[in-house]
Write an enzyme that holds these catalytic residues in place. Structure first.
Site, PDB file in Angstrom:
ATOM      1  N   HIS A   1     -40.650  36.475-119.613  1.00  0.00           N
ATOM      2  CA  HIS A   1     -39.894  36.745-118.187  1.00  0.00           C
ATOM      3  C   HIS A   1     -41.003  35.280-117.289  1.00  0.00           C
ATOM      4  O   HIS A   1     -41.948  35.226-117.788  1.00  0.00           O
ATOM      5  CB  HIS A   1     -40.702  38.018-117.709  1.00  0.00           C
ATOM      6  CG  HIS A   1     -42.131  38.462-117.666  1.00  0.00           C
ATOM      7  ND1 HIS A   1     -42.737  38.725-118.840  1.00  0.00           N
ATOM      8  CD2 HIS A   1     -42.653  38.429-116.134  1.00  0.00           C
ATOM      9  CE1 HIS A   1     -43.870  38.624-118.049  1.00  0.00           C
ATOM     10  NE2 HIS A   1     -44.068  38.712-116.727  1.00  0.00           N
ATOM     11  N   HIS A  22     -42.971  35.830-114.497  1.00  0.00           N
ATOM     12  CA  HIS A  22     -43.874  34.843-113.808  1.00  0.00           C
ATOM     13  C   HIS A  22     -44.481  33.792-114.363  1.00  0.00           C
ATOM     14  O   HIS A  22     -44.958  34.026-115.695  1.00  0.00           O
ATOM     15  CB  HIS A  22     -45.282  36.123-114.230  1.00  0.00           C
ATOM     16  CG  HIS A  22     -44.046  37.544-112.764  1.00  0.00           C
ATOM     17  ND1 HIS A  22     -44.918  39.214-113.277  1.00  0.00           N
ATOM     18  CD2 HIS A  22     -43.347  37.640-111.821  1.00  0.00           C
ATOM     19  CE1 HIS A  22     -43.705  39.871-112.169  1.00  0.00           C
ATOM     20  NE2 HIS A  22     -43.878  38.571-111.467  1.00  0.00           N
ATOM     21  N   ASP A  62     -47.557  33.365-114.740  1.00  0.00           N
ATOM     22  CA  ASP A  62     -48.789  33.560-115.914  1.00  0.00           C
ATOM     23  C   ASP A  62     -48.342  34.141-117.633  1.00  0.00           C
ATOM     24  O   ASP A  62     -48.974  33.741-118.068  1.00  0.00           O
ATOM     25  CB  ASP A  62     -49.625  34.790-115.566  1.00  0.00           C
ATOM     26  CG  ASP A  62     -48.968  35.659-115.556  1.00  0.00           C
ATOM     27  OD1 ASP A  62     -47.973  36.093-115.072  1.00  0.00           O
ATOM     28  OD2 ASP A  62     -49.714  37.357-115.423  1.00  0.00           O
ATOM     29  N   HIS A  63     -46.652  33.684-117.525  1.00  0.00           N
ATOM     30  CA  HIS A  63     -46.000  33.532-118.901  1.00  0.00           C
ATOM     31  C   HIS A  63     -45.693  32.207-119.358  1.00  0.00           C
ATOM     32  O   HIS A  63     -45.163  32.627-120.087  1.00  0.00           O
ATOM     33  CB  HIS A  63     -45.539  34.854-118.538  1.00  0.00           C
ATOM     34  CG  HIS A  63     -46.026  35.815-119.030  1.00  0.00           C
ATOM     35  ND1 HIS A  63     -46.151  37.227-120.428  1.00  0.00           N
ATOM     36  CD2 HIS A  63     -46.781  36.829-117.846  1.00  0.00           C
ATOM     37  CE1 HIS A  63     -47.213  37.817-119.917  1.00  0.00           C
ATOM     38  NE2 HIS A  63     -47.365  37.922-117.966  1.00  0.00           N
ATOM     39  N   HIS A  72     -39.535  45.532-115.684  1.00  0.00           N
ATOM     40  CA  HIS A  72     -41.007  44.703-114.925  1.00  0.00           C
ATOM     41  C   HIS A  72     -40.572  43.911-113.941  1.00  0.00           C
ATOM     42  O   HIS A  72     -40.695  43.829-112.799  1.00  0.00           O
ATOM     43  CB  HIS A  72     -41.723  44.299-115.989  1.00  0.00           C
ATOM     44  CG  HIS A  72     -43.094  42.635-114.881  1.00  0.00           C
ATOM     45  ND1 HIS A  72     -43.931  43.857-114.845  1.00  0.00           N
ATOM     46  CD2 HIS A  72     -43.504  41.681-115.403  1.00  0.00           C
ATOM     47  CE1 HIS A  72     -44.718  42.736-114.380  1.00  0.00           C
ATOM     48  NE2 HIS A  72     -44.271  41.551-114.711  1.00  0.00           N
ATOM     49  N   ASP A  94     -44.462  41.716-120.385  1.00  0.00           N
ATOM     50  CA  ASP A  94     -44.776  43.050-119.724  1.00  0.00           C
ATOM     51  C   ASP A  94     -44.058  43.759-119.137  1.00  0.00           C
ATOM     52  O   ASP A  94     -42.938  43.525-119.093  1.00  0.00           O
ATOM     53  CB  ASP A  94     -45.793  42.531-118.087  1.00  0.00           C
ATOM     54  CG  ASP A  94     -46.685  41.892-117.917  1.00  0.00           C
ATOM     55  OD1 ASP A  94     -47.551  41.713-119.266  1.00  0.00           O
ATOM     56  OD2 ASP A  94     -46.722  40.742-117.212  1.00  0.00           O
ATOM     57  N   GLU A 118     -49.329  44.690-123.724  1.00  0.00           N
ATOM     58  CA  GLU A 118     -50.010  44.476-122.449  1.00  0.00           C
ATOM     59  C   GLU A 118     -50.665  45.680-122.254  1.00  0.00           C
ATOM     60  O   GLU A 118     -50.523  47.061-122.640  1.00  0.00           O
ATOM     61  CB  GLU A 118     -48.298  43.851-121.138  1.00  0.00           C
ATOM     62  CG  GLU A 118     -47.596  44.797-121.084  1.00  0.00           C
ATOM     63  CD  GLU A 118     -47.930  44.822-119.328  1.00  0.00           C
ATOM     64  OE1 GLU A 118     -49.084  44.448-118.875  1.00  0.00           O
ATOM     65  OE2 GLU A 118     -46.907  44.982-118.634  1.00  0.00           O
ATOM     66  N   HIS A 154     -53.892  41.019-122.527  1.00  0.00           N
ATOM     67  CA  HIS A 154     -53.064  41.281-121.533  1.00  0.00           C
ATOM     68  C   HIS A 154     -53.743  42.364-120.685  1.00  0.00           C
ATOM     69  O   HIS A 154     -53.090  43.356-120.070  1.00  0.00           O
ATOM     70  CB  HIS A 154     -51.223  40.983-120.675  1.00  0.00           C
ATOM     71  CG  HIS A 154     -50.557  40.624-119.339  1.00  0.00           C
ATOM     72  ND1 HIS A 154     -50.818  41.849-118.810  1.00  0.00           N
ATOM     73  CD2 HIS A 154     -50.347  39.786-119.077  1.00  0.00           C
ATOM     74  CE1 HIS A 154     -50.283  40.637-116.846  1.00  0.00           C
ATOM     75  NE2 HIS A 154     -50.109  39.496-117.924  1.00  0.00           N
TER      76      HIS A 154
END
EC number: 3.1.27.-
Lengths: 658, 602
Positions: free
Chosen positions: B68, B70, B72-73, B157, B178, B203, B414
């Site tokens: 996705h 975000h 951090d991904h 998410h 996530d 996660e 995660h």
């Protein structure tokens, strides 16, 4: 494997495939050409239609004044229009496991199949197909219910009477399959059975068969289907297109290597080029407007209309039509326009990349924003106050028998300034216009059918090379009106298998293998031996487990340890378990080698006698006889079990077990 | 024994810079390629030198999958593909493909333009990187190459979040990214079918939390915002431009309407309009209710929420501001926070998880004095509230997903090590499966035990099924015999007869004939009948036939012939004849008959 053909309409198919243990319905198209035999349903009282004379046979013996009306030299049924359903008697519909839908035009008969038939299965369709299909069904129901007709004409359907009617009523077939439209409750119930699938998604049916939709390029979410097991592959092609319009391009390569290809949904207008038609559409439209007339476009509320609007978007300014109002009138006009914008995943690459900006994929959003295109649920309400002429109206139904289009026909038909432009290929425009004759308005026929033509399909078939092709019989001969055009039919090296309504075809197809899984411990216990270079064999003994049509073979559990001593004696006397037969033997027993082995085991007095086919060995001390031939060995002896067992094992040493 | 190897380069016992390497069936896949918000140095990105010390990654990876948008991904994606070097396919869903480059560009601007960092990826690199992206549709089976296939599932998410199944032959791994197991105001719940993967990588952000019902949390949130606004305070809600922001906007919009409130609500970034537009175009990815009603009323057209201008921050009176980014580590949210932090009337509501090292994380841990860049300190007087709105599965949700997918092994990423440890124990106890939680750079190896698929001849299978019925009877195991032919990578199981024919072998018939002498003072015909009766009573379950015409009895295919001895009419000579295939029964019969016939036959 069998194919039951429930519809004879080549572009609105309804076939049932029995494959392995599954029964799969492929599409359920609703043939609406039957409505052409009915009088139009006017939204506002029409003095002309209400004063039509009833029909009485010439000799006066048959009086159907109430049911049949004469109009423009033809006889029409005065009743709620009826639709021609797929055949429901050829097979038990309750046995159908799944229905695969290829596009929203081919699902309109769904409620007739799933409701009141005992159907308990699932329906598979893509999300755009479901959503737009739902809209089209709602529109159809709305059109029919908005103008309720008290009477339902049935007498004319009587065989004895129908035979005496004037044409074309006299000749219509399958009148007993004509039914009134379903209700909204039936639509909702039918659609609640739909399960959504995505392109290239693999759906397992009962573990026996895998089905998978592929993009077919014809309309939003339209698909062809692959139905396959590990060894057999059936492809089902419905409306497909290789033209670049709005939908995602057709996936051709996945259709390769099919054993059977069921080919339906080719273009209904093999001689009309869609691009040329689009050009003619625009120029006729502009010409009429410039002359101060109105343009009526009877069309479906989804599909080609998106392309028409896009074409006009580019055309409006150059043709100086900026101030001309465009109206789209349908109970589902708004929904159809909105839905078209949210299916980016299902659109062609160009449109897809627009949403990354983010912009709506279709330019009709801008037409609406700039007030050039307005949409209304019906001619009543806001439309009547905002309506300005000259204008362009897109509205349904393309048969001109129901929907808001009927009103515009009555309104504009008598002026030669106005033009009606037919774009949908499903109806003969002359038949559609028949109850409105005599007409002064101009009629332009620009049918736009983006489905594959014969040239494209023969090229495609060369590419994907199916073993057998099944198709509607119409595709195996040139169209009746152009019987000399042998290029307007399917010509294949192996002639296709034709079908018609009510055909039951046995498909040429032999299943020989099935997939089985060996559990790892069994696989590990196998001892392969090489019989030829590159070919090894191993004898497999295992326990078969079949669950959900999946087969696994596992090791045979060891027998429980021998029963305690008390019972031992009895055990010995019990006959052996009824076991599967022992392995087969192959190979030959060489005489010299065997004699040497016998000698080694203390059998020395052997007299060898030659026979026609081999040898006979007399074992004198043991009073036994062994007959040896190339492919057989026969041990004859007295009842001396240990000795027999020894001889048996010695022979087995030379043979291969399978 | 086939193995699946998993090595987290990021997100191993940690939250941030998710990047997990998976080797399955000879294929190498990178799952996510994120950045760490808590670091400003090299540790910000995963350590790609683990894959190779020198050169590009292309030849080491078969594909990269982004779950996705975000950061951090996906925050390290342009760095990985353009600066380290990777030219293979990158898979992500359509919404992710649409939104990801915008967030990357935002991130780049903050880092390069505001902080003045050099040696960072450029706008052009983001564009070049996105050209390598192949969009994924939900449930579509994408064939990466002949053996490797991937399939995306809905994860909730954020818009476009997906879980992915990776399959090679009969081995498979599912990576959740996530996910969220309860539907919220704009998204649906994650869903997967019973695909029984060999390994489920999940996660575990909320590994130990069981969140109370969503309604309560929403009421709580509204109450806090309302109270603050009533007493004239300002509410700052740091969010990421897409995701939670839209959910909270829907929540406040309906609340403002219902309560007829007048205090202004602002959305800080210039992207609001744009962000909401994405939601409108990707409405099929939202929850059922929004999808159903979007034609009548599009939930993402807000009436009360207006765009924010920097000058408004100093306006007197109450207001609510949504500002980015969500962890107060940079940008506008941090600026506003600095302005409002000194007033105890104000409030900051952190609606999501904050990684270590960010200001968000510090204030949530109760830190009241913050050191800022340039040695100044900031006194935090405003109220700090934490509301878990970030849509991750809680412990209950993770267990629910395990129940849905039925994995054979479990691997947690995660999340924080301590919490993972707790969840690992619970999973192992409840599902009796192994659960792993490797740290970054640590490799977990899972051995799989795949079945061997074989083609069985339909004749053999049908014969067997008609004999044995479909269910095996544990009391009476029936064995199926066949011959497995192994030839050029094909495995076929056929009946021995067919195997012989195919291999061009001829059968060798082995027969036995055994003479048995029997004292039975009856006529031959009577003896024959007596033998028949005897065998019939002993051999229950076998077909025994009496054939007086040929003076014989047949048991299955074994022939027993009777004749009298020439010397003594009371001595009968029985000839038993059987083929090797009936060896057991033949041997049994000859032994049985040798014992003679019982005098009384029933």
């Amino acid at each position: 494997m069998k194919l039951y053909c429930l519809s004879g309409h080549p572009t609105l198919p309804c076939n049932v495939l029995k494959f392995k243990s599954t029964t799969i319905m492929l599409d359920c198209g609703l043939d609406t050409t039957s409505v052409l035999n009915f009088l139009p349903l006017p939204l506002v009282h029409s003095p002309r239609l209400s004063k039509l004379p009833g029909w009485v046979s010439k000799d006066g013996s048959i009086n159907l004044e109430k049911e049949l009306k004469e109009c423009g030299g033809r006889v029409f049924v005065d009743s709620q229009p009826e639709l021609c359903l797929p055949e429901r008697e050829l097979m038990d519909l309750s046995t159908i496991d799944v229905i695969l839908i290829s596009n929203y035009h081919c699902m309109m008969a769904l409620p007739y199949i799933t409701e009141h038939s005992g159907f308990t299965g699932a329906v598979y369709a893509t999300e755009p197909t479901l959503q737009i299909g739902r809209l089209l069904m709602e529109e159809l129901v709305n059109h029919m219910e908005r103008v309720p007709k008290a009477q339902s004409a049935t007498c004319w359907k009587n065989k004895e009477i129908q035979r005496l009617l004037p044409g074309p009523l006299k000749d219509v077939a399958e009148v007993w399959a004509w039914k009134r439209c379903y209700t909204i409750q039936e639509v909702n119930s039918a659609l609640s059975k739909v399960q959504l699938v995505g392109y290239s998604q693999k759906v397992e049916l009962f573990g026996a068969v895998q089905v998978s939709p592929l993009s077919s390029g014809y309309s939003l979410g339209s698909s062809n289907w692959i139905i396959q097991s590990h060894y057999e592959k059936v492809s089902y092609m419905s409306g497909s297109s290789l033209l670049t319009t709005h939908p995602q391009p057709m996936d051709q390569s996945s259709l390769k290597n099919s054993d059977i290809l069921i080919l339906t949904g080719l273009t209904q207008m093999p001689t009309a080029n869609p691009d040329g038609m689009l050009g003619e559409f625009c120029s006729n439209l502009a010409m009429t407007i410039r002359a101060g007339g109105n343009v009526l476009v009877p069309c479906y509320s989804s599909g080609v209309i998106y392309d028409l609007l896009e074409c006009l978007y580019q055309f409006i300014d150059s043709a100086n039509l900026g101030s001309t109002p465009f109206y789209f009138i349908s109970p589902i006009a708004n929904s159809s326009l909105e839905f078209s914008q949210i299916f980016a995943e299902w659109l062609c690459h160009n449109k897809q990349s627009k949403v990354y900006l983010p912009e709506p994929p279709f330019p009709h959003a801008e037409l609406i924003q700039t007030n050039k295109l307005k949409h209304y649920p019906s001619i009543h309400g806001d439309f009547s106050s905002e309506f300005r002429q000259p204008c362009v109206v897109f509205t349904g139904h393309p048969s001109l028998r129901f929907g808001d289009v009927v009103h515009f026909m009555e309104l504009w038909g008598r002026s030669s300034l106005n033009t009606i432009i037919f774009t949908e290929p499903d109806f003969s425009y002359l038949d559609a216009l028949a109850p409105y004759q005599p007409l002064a308005m101009k009629c332009v026929y620009c049918p736009i059918d983006t489905r594959l033509n014969f040239h494209q399909v023969s090229k495609l078939l060369k590419e994907i090379q199916p073993l057998h092709v099944v198709c509607p019989e119409q595709y195996t001969v040139p169209p009746p009106a152009q019987s000399h055009r042998s290029d307007l039919m399917l010509e294949l090296p192996a002639p296709p298998l034709p079908y018609r309504r009510c055909s039951v075809l046995s498909l040429p197809f032999r299943r020989r293998y099935e997939r089985i899984h060996l559990l790892p411990e069994l696989a590990k216990s196998l001892v392969p031996s090489e019989v030829k270079p590159g070919v090894s064999v191993a004898t497999v003994s295992g326990m078969l487990q079949s669950k959900d049509n999946k087969h696994t073979l596992m090791s045979v559990p060891r027998p429980p340890p021998a029963a305690p001593t008390k019972k031992r004696k009895r055990v010995a006397e019990e006959p052996p378990e009824l076991l599967a037969p022992k392995a087969l033997l192959s190979g030959a027993v060489p005489l010299d080698g065997f004699l040497a082995t016998l000698h080694k085991h203390g059998v020395s007095e052997v007299k060898v006698e030659e026979t026609a086919d081999g040898h006979i060995l007399h074992l004198q001390a043991e009073d036994a006889l062994i007959q040896m031939e190339a492919h057989a060995t026969h041990i004859v002896c007295d009842n001396n079990e240990p000795m027999r067992a020894t001889l048996r094992d010695l022979v087995l040493r030379f043979l291969q077990k399978l | 024994m086939p193995e699946i190897k998993v090595t987290p380069l990021g997100a191993g016992q940690d939250v941030g810079r998710s990047c997990i390497l998976v080797s399955i069936g000879g294929k190498n896949i990178m799952l996510d390629c994120g950045m760490h918000m808590g670091f400003n140095d090299d540790r910000r990105f995963p350590d790609f030198s683990y894959i190779t010390q020198n050169g590009r990654l292309t030849e080491f990876l078969d594909c990269v999958i982004i779950s996705h948008f975000h950061l951090d991904h996906c925050g390290a994606l342009p760095y990985m593909s353009e600066m380290v070097g990777y030219d293979g396919p990158i898979y992500m869903t359509h919404p992710t493909k649409a939104i990801c480059p915008i967030l990357l560009e935002d991130f780049r601007k903050i880092t390069v333009d505001k902080k003045g960092e050099t040696n960072f990826f450029t706008s052009q690199m983001i564009k070049d990187c996105m050209k390598k992206v192949v969009p994924l549709n939900l449930h579509q089976t994408v064939q990466v190459d002949e053996e490797l296939e991937i399939k995306a599932y809905y994860a909730g998410h954020v818009l476009g979040a997906a879980m992915v199944q990776i399959k090679v032959g009969s081995e498979s791994v599912v990576y959740t990214g996530d996910y969220n197991m309860t539907p919220d105001r704009h998204l649906g719940a994650a869903w997967i079918d019973k695909c029984r993967p060999d390994l489920l990588i999940s996660e575990s952000t909320y590994a130990t939390t069981i969140r109370d019902s969503k309604r309560c949390r929403e009421r709580d949130f509204l109450k806090k915002v309302h109270e603050t606004v009533e007493r004239g305070g300002k509410v700052l809600i740091p969010v990421f431009a897409l995701g939670r922001a839209q959910e909270l906007c829907i929540l406040l919009e309906t609340f403002w309407e219902r309560m007829n409130l007048k205090a202004p609500i602002y959305f800080s970034t210039g992207m609001t309009e744009k962000a909401n537009h994405y939601y409108k175009l990707f409405i099929t990815w939202t929850n059922q209710k929004i999808r159903k009603t979007f034609v009548q009323r599009n939930m993402f057209e807000f009436k009360h929420i207006k765009p924010f201008d920097r000058s408004y921050a100093d306006n007197p009176g109450p207001m609510v501001v949504f500002a980015t980014p969500g962890m107060l580590h940079a940008g506008q949210s941090l600026q506003i926070f600095k302005k409002w932090a000194g007033n105890e009337k104000n409030m900051v509501i952190m609606p999501g998880y904050c990684v270590q090292g960010t200001i968000g994380h510090k204030i949530l841990n109760g830190q009241r004095k913050l050191e800022l860049e340039g040695r100044s300190t900031l006194e935090v007087k405003l109220q700090v509230e934490y509301m878990s709105f970030s849509a991750h599965a809680d412990a209950k949700g993770i267990m629910q997903l395990i129940r849905m997918a039925e994995p054979r092994n479990m691997l947690l990423v995660h999340g924080e090590a301590v919490k993972m440890e707790f969840l690992k124990g619970k999973i192992e106890q409840e599902f009796s499966i192994d659960c792993y939680m490797p740290a970054n750079g640590e490799t977990t190896t899972v051995t799989t035990n795949p079945n061997v698929p074989v083609d069985i001849s339909l004749n053999l299978l049908k014969r067997e099924m008609s004999l044995g019925g479909t269910l095996p009877d544990p009391k009476k195991p029936r064995t199926m015999h066949g011959t497995l032919i192994m030839k050029e990578n094909s495995l076929r199981l056929v009946s021995p007869e067919q195997a012989m024919k195919e291999l061009g072998l001829s059968e060798h018939h082995l027969r036995f004939t055994c003479r048995v002498q029997l004292q039975d003072p009856h006529s031959d015909a009577d003896t024959l009948h007596r033998i028949y009766m005897h065998l019939k009573s002993v051999l229950k379950g076998y077909t025994t036939q009496h054939l007086p015409d040929s003076m014989s009895v047949m048991v299955e295919s074994i022939v027993v012939k009777v004749s009298s001895s020439t010397e003594d009419p009371n001595t009968k000579v029985l000839l038993l004849s059987w083929s090797y295939q009936d060896e057991e029964l033949g041997s049994f019969l000859s032994t049985l008959l040798k014992k003679g016939l019982p005098s009384v036959l029933c």
